[in-house]
Design an enzyme around this catalytic site. Structure first.
Site, mmCIF file in Angstrom:
data_model
loop_
_atom_site.group_PDB
_atom_site.id
_atom_site.type_symbol
_atom_site.label_atom_id
_atom_site.label_comp_id
_atom_site.label_asym_id
_atom_site.label_seq_id
_atom_site.Cartn_x
_atom_site.Cartn_y
_atom_site.Cartn_z
ATOM 1 N N GLU A 1 11.795 -5.501 55.561
ATOM 2 C CA GLU A 1 10.219 -6.080 54.261
ATOM 3 C C GLU A 1 9.707 -7.618 54.270
ATOM 4 O OE1 GLU A 1 10.281 -5.439 50.356
ATOM 5 O OE2 GLU A 1 9.058 -3.484 50.625
ATOM 6 N N GLU B 1 13.914 -0.077 50.325
ATOM 7 C CA GLU B 1 15.016 -1.347 49.852
ATOM 8 C C GLU B 1 16.553 -0.866 48.795
ATOM 9 O OE1 GLU B 1 15.083 -4.054 51.515
ATOM 10 O OE2 GLU B 1 13.510 -4.169 53.282
ATOM 11 N N CYS C 1 19.415 -7.393 44.214
ATOM 12 C CA CYS C 1 20.000 -6.176 45.114
ATOM 13 C C CYS C 1 21.316 -7.261 46.331
ATOM 14 C CB CYS C 1 19.246 -5.874 45.993
ATOM 15 S SG CYS C 1 18.117 -6.615 46.530
ATOM 16 N N ASN D 1 13.698 -5.894 38.250
ATOM 17 C CA ASN D 1 13.897 -7.452 38.542
ATOM 18 C C ASN D 1 13.574 -8.402 39.498
ATOM 19 O OD1 ASN D 1 15.113 -6.604 41.579
ATOM 20 N ND2 ASN D 1 17.429 -7.118 41.625
HETATM 21 P P1 NAP Z 1 15.990 2.514 39.497
HETATM 22 O O1 NAP Z 1 16.264 2.354 38.472
HETATM 23 O O2 NAP Z 1 16.052 2.863 40.991
HETATM 24 O O3 NAP Z 1 13.650 2.039 39.600
HETATM 25 C C1 NAP Z 1 12.679 1.698 40.955
HETATM 26 C C2 NAP Z 1 11.732 2.233 40.383
HETATM 27 O O4 NAP Z 1 11.731 3.832 40.935
HETATM 28 C C3 NAP Z 1 10.845 1.713 39.583
HETATM 29 O O5 NAP Z 1 10.265 1.315 38.903
HETATM 30 C C4 NAP Z 1 11.519 3.094 38.599
HETATM 31 O O6 NAP Z 1 10.076 3.795 37.816
HETATM 32 C C5 NAP Z 1 10.795 4.091 39.507
HETATM 33 N N1 NAP Z 1 11.862 5.268 39.689
HETATM 34 C C6 NAP Z 1 12.578 6.195 39.019
HETATM 35 N N2 NAP Z 1 13.288 7.152 38.980
HETATM 36 C C7 NAP Z 1 11.811 7.292 39.717
HETATM 37 C C8 NAP Z 1 11.832 8.995 40.942
HETATM 38 N N3 NAP Z 1 12.514 9.964 40.244
HETATM 39 N N4 NAP Z 1 10.530 9.339 41.495
HETATM 40 C C9 NAP Z 1 10.001 8.422 41.576
HETATM 41 N N5 NAP Z 1 10.565 6.608 41.173
HETATM 42 C C10 NAP Z 1 11.361 6.414 40.641
HETATM 43 O O7 NAP Z 1 15.677 0.454 40.133
HETATM 44 P P2 NAP Z 1 16.327 -0.327 39.030
HETATM 45 O O8 NAP Z 1 16.682 0.236 37.953
HETATM 46 O O9 NAP Z 1 14.431 -0.681 38.780
HETATM 47 O O10 NAP Z 1 16.568 -1.564 39.717
HETATM 48 C C11 NAP Z 1 17.732 -1.826 40.407
HETATM 49 C C12 NAP Z 1 18.067 -1.250 41.478
HETATM 50 O O11 NAP Z 1 17.399 -2.325 42.484
HETATM 51 C C13 NAP Z 1 19.280 -2.141 41.772
HETATM 52 O O12 NAP Z 1 20.467 -1.123 42.426
HETATM 53 C C14 NAP Z 1 18.779 -2.976 43.466
HETATM 54 O O13 NAP Z 1 20.229 -3.280 44.261
HETATM 55 C C15 NAP Z 1 17.498 -2.381 43.315
HETATM 56 N N6 NAP Z 1 16.899 -3.503 44.351
HETATM 57 C C16 NAP Z 1 17.236 -3.639 45.513
HETATM 58 C C17 NAP Z 1 16.148 -4.738 46.572
HETATM 59 C C18 NAP Z 1 16.451 -4.444 47.893
HETATM 60 O O14 NAP Z 1 15.547 -5.330 48.977
HETATM 61 N N7 NAP Z 1 16.867 -3.937 49.066
HETATM 62 C C19 NAP Z 1 15.555 -5.575 45.710
HETATM 63 C C20 NAP Z 1 15.295 -5.768 43.816
HETATM 64 C C21 NAP Z 1 16.681 -4.364 43.543
HETATM 65 P P3 NAP Z 1 10.751 3.768 36.241
HETATM 66 O O15 NAP Z 1 11.238 2.120 36.338
HETATM 67 O O16 NAP Z 1 9.586 4.470 35.434
HETATM 68 O O17 NAP Z 1 12.114 4.206 35.167
#
Ligand code: NAP
Length: 487
Positions: free
Chosen positions: A468, A260, A294, A161
């Site tokens: 962070e 995060e 997020c 995102n």
């Molecule tokens: P996600 O599905 O959790 O994926 C995040 C990252 O983790 C991607 O690079 C993904 O790779 C990788 N990943 C997925 N499964 C994994 C596993 N089993 N082992 C290691 N890595 C793995 O999240 P998203 O859909 O990309 O992002 C949206 C989420 O991020 C939302 O929940 C949002 O709130 C959160 N977010 C939080 C913050 C914060 O600062 N708190 C900031 C931004 C976003 P692939 O793409 O290859 O699946």
């Protein structure tokens, strides 16, 4: 603007990279398609790293570690500063690239590039200010000296995102602290990460200090890196679900974790709020990145006296937004990242409507190519609707009515998440009191945007561990070492 002209606009050979970046070498390959969410068209293909590739990246990070740790902070600082300058000079191409692979509106992408680059500038400054501590023991007989050392090789995993900012928010403090890193960006948005690695190379980051790899097999590839005793840090940004899996994986080797994770931000508007300021703040808190943030306001709790005017004002502003391809300069709300994301939003909105919510604008997916969901306002939403408890991650503002301050705080805290919250009130004493009562890591008081490289970003409860940014962000990549010294 068509996809072709947009694509040519960014396809600068100095930025365009589609190979794994390991030990300062680019390794071409294919296997992971990158899609334009505005059309569903494939933009490029990036390599699909194996476990062996990941272990080569750990080898490269290890080979570079001693040299980078010994590099004077001033020199590390100047490299980070050059990286900031290069990102700023190439801001327009990077913004276009982000719009292309992520879908967000160009204005949002430009904002992201500026925000992302600032982490390099901020940590260029912090690299030269790493502190220690000296004190006497309470008995007065001994001395306590505390040093901060680089924690070691760090694996950085980022979401789609904010493809630039989530990477720089980790790379910059890690490098400032003296760590070498392996970045695994999200499969949907790897081009931005590779483009930034190109700029890092140009800025003078030595080979192996930053390695970047994409994989369609993130679980086993990450597990293999975490099992290697040379890896001492995992910094993850993504969903709470994946965060839980990674915490369990890291526990096997007791790897230090920063997390995060997801959010479910409440946005509270009290009767005494400035309505126009609250609406401005609501639009930013809800619509930055088309709601795919997020920190996005997920639940609007509005006090009874101002409720109807707020619903009318928000409906008018949301319905005026122009939906379209992110890279079209007219666009104010781009597509969602995938069809799966649109389906999730549709499920949440349909469930709320079936239980009595009413859409005052939007409320159903858009037909045609591309992954679009229109800006939507829902009123009369029951507080136990699914969208009150799950991240919507889209342009949907769900509005709930409340009567008292105590009720607002109770509703705001009725979630496992604790990342961000927003409070609008003309009474600063009340706003601060309510802000203190909300269990989140961040609170916006009469502000709809809180992200700032100089501030500690992070969540309470199941929204994360650690912070962070800010002065303390660098400590996530450092290990305190205590010397008991007699002198
Ligand atoms: P996600 O599905 O959790 O994926 C995040 C990252 O983790 C991607 O690079 C993904 O790779 C990788 N990943 C997925 N499964 C994994 C596993 N089993 N082992 C290691 N890595 C793995 O999240 P998203 O859909 O990309 O992002 C949206 C989420 O991020 C939302 O929940 C949002 O709130 C959160 N977010 C939080 C913050 C914060 O600062 N708190 C900031 C931004 C976003 P692939 O793409 O290859 O699946």
């Amino acid at each position: 603007m068509t996809l072709d002209t947009a694509f040519t606009g960014y396809a600068d050979p100095a930025l365009h990279a589609e190979g794994l970046y390991i030990g300062g070498q680019w390794q071409a390959g294919r296997g992971i398609p990158v899609t334009d969410p505005s059309t569903g068209t494939t933009l490029a293909e990036v390599p699909d790293a194996s476990i062996e590739d990941a272990m080569r990246a750990v080898d490269a990070a290890e080979a570079a570690a001693a040299g980078w740790r010994a590099t004077p902070p001033r020199q590390r600082s100047e490299i980070l500063r050059r990286w900031f300058t290069l990102m700023t000079e190439r801001a327009e191409e990077l913004a276009l690239l982000i719009s292309l692979e992520n879908g967000k509106a160009l204005a949002d992408a430009r904002g992201e590039v500026a925000y992302a680059a600032e982490f390099f500038r901020w940590y260029a400054e912090e690299a030269t200010r790493i502190g220690g501590e000296f004190r006497h023991t309470p008995s007065g007989a001994h001395n306590i000296l505390v040093d901060h050392e680089p924690i070691g090789i760090a694996v950085l995993i980022t979401p789609w995102n904010f493809p630039a900012a989530m990477a720089t928010r980790k790379i910059a403090p890690a490098l400032a602290a003296g760590c070498t890193v392996i970045l695994k960006p999200a499969s949907e948005t790897p081009l931005t990460a590779y483009a930034m690695a190109r700029l890092g190379q140009e800025a003078g980051v030595p080979p192996g200090v930053v390695n970047v790899l994409t994989t369609s097999n993130p679980g086993p590839v990450t597990a293999a890196m975490l099992a290697d005793p040379r890896v001492r840090k995992l910094s993850f940004t993504g969903s709470t679900g994946v965060g839980r899996i990674l915490l369990a994986e890291a526990a096997k080797s007791v790897v230090n974790c920063s997390m995060e994770l997801g959010g479910n931000a409440p946005f509270l508007v009290f009767d005494d709020a400035d309505l126009s300021a609250a609406l401005d703040g609501a639009m930013v808190a809800k619509m930055r990145n088309g709601g795919e943030a997020c920190t996005a306001a997920n639940r609007f709790y509005v006090q009874a006296g101002i409720h109807d005017a707020f619903v009318a004002g928000l409906t008018q502003r949301m319905s005026a937004l122009k939906l379209g391809a992110g890279y079209d300069p007219e666009t104010q709300c781009g597509p969602m990242i995938t069809t799966k994301a649109v389906d999730k939003i549709d499920r949440l909105v349909s469930e709320a409507k079936a239980r009595g919510a009413r859409a005052t604008t939007g409320g159903a997916p858009v037909d045609g190519s591309g992954y679009y969901y229109p800006p939507t306002v829902l009123e009369n939403v029951p507080s136990d609707a699914a969208l009150a408890h799950e991240e919507i991650f889209g342009p949907v503002a769900a509005i709930y009515r409340f009567e008292t301050e105590e009720e607002a705080i109770r509703l705001a805290n009725d979630t496992e998440y604790g990342l961000a919250a927003y409070v609008y009130s003309g009474d600063i004493m009340r706003a601060m009191r309510v802000g203190r009562g909300i269990e989140t890591g961040m609170v916006g008081i009469n502000r709809g945007l809180m992200s700032d490289p100089a501030a500690p970003f992070g969540g309470a409860k199941q929204s994360g561990l650690g912070r962070e940014g800010g002065v303390i962000g660098i400590l996530e990549f450092m290990e305190p070492k205590y010397f008991a010294v007699e002198f």
